[in-house]
Design an enzyme around this catalytic site. Sequence first.
Site, PDB file in Angstrom:
ATOM      1  N   CYS A   1     -28.630  34.323  25.904  1.00 42.59           N
ATOM      2  CA  CYS A   1     -29.167  33.312  24.985  1.00 42.59           C
ATOM      3  C   CYS A   1     -29.831  33.913  23.757  1.00 42.59           C
ATOM      4  O   CYS A   1     -30.183  33.188  22.825  1.00 42.59           O
ATOM      5  CB  CYS A   1     -30.168  32.410  25.716  1.00 42.59           C
ATOM      6  SG  CYS A   1     -31.594  33.294  26.359  1.00 42.59           S
TER       7      CYS A   1
ATOM      8  N   CYS B   1     -36.065  31.325  30.953  1.00 39.36           N
ATOM      9  CA  CYS B   1     -37.223  31.648  30.108  1.00 39.36           C
ATOM     10  C   CYS B   1     -38.425  32.034  30.970  1.00 39.36           C
ATOM     11  O   CYS B   1     -39.153  32.977  30.642  1.00 39.36           O
ATOM     12  CB  CYS B   1     -37.570  30.448  29.227  1.00 39.36           C
ATOM     13  SG  CYS B   1     -36.271  29.994  28.044  1.00 39.36           S
TER      14      CYS B   1
END
Length: 219
Positions: free
Chosen positions: A106, A175
Site C-alpha cells: 500500500c 496499518c
Amino acid sequence: SELVWSEQSEPSSKTINTYRNATFLVVSLVEYQSIIMQRTFSAVSRATARIHSVRVASVSQRVQTKMQTRSYHDRVIDHYENPRNVGSFSKGDQDVGTGLVGAPACGDVMKLQLKISPEGVVMDAKFKTFGCGSAIASSSLATEMVKGKTIDECLQIKNTEIAKHLALPPVKLHCSMLAEDAIRAAIADYKRRNMDSNAQQAAAQVAAAAATAQRTASQ
C-alpha cells in the site's frame, strides 16, 4: 425598335462571366460558413461533453470521499486531524530507539522513535508516517500507548488492541500491524545500541584494569 431593344438588353459574355463568378463566390461563402458552423458546433459539443464528464467525475469523487470518511470511526478521524506526538528525536542519542517499517503493498511508511530511561521506561515517543489516515491514526495512538510503559510492557502491545480501539475496517488492519512492528523495531534498535555501548564500556574497563595490573607488576 423591338430588335434594337433586344440587342441592347442582351448581356455580354463578360457580364455573364462576372455574374457566374459572383454567384459561385456567394455559394462558396455560404458553404464555407456552413462548414465552419458545423465544425464549431461539433467542437462545442465535444467541449460540453468533456466538461460534463469532468463534473460527473468530480461529484463522484466527492461522494466517494464522503462515504469513505463516514466509514471511519471518530477516533480515526480525531487522530488523523489532530495527530499526537508528531516529530523526531536525534538518532545519535543513546537513549533513543528508532523503528522504520513499511508496507510495499500500500506504500505506507512509518517511523517510530522511543526515548527510554536507564530504568527501561518509555519517557517520550515521536512518529512520522507517510500513508493513509488509518496509518497515521495507528502511529499516533501507538505513541500514546507506549508512554510510561516499560520495554517489556511495550512488547506486549498487539495490533489487535490498536485496531479495536480505532475500530479499523478489515482492509485497514495492516496499518495497526505496522504500528506494532514499529514499536518492536524501535525497542530492538534501542537494545542493540545499548548492548554495543555496554560492550564497549566493558572492554574499556577490562583494558584499564589490565593497564593498572601491568603498572603494579612493573613497580
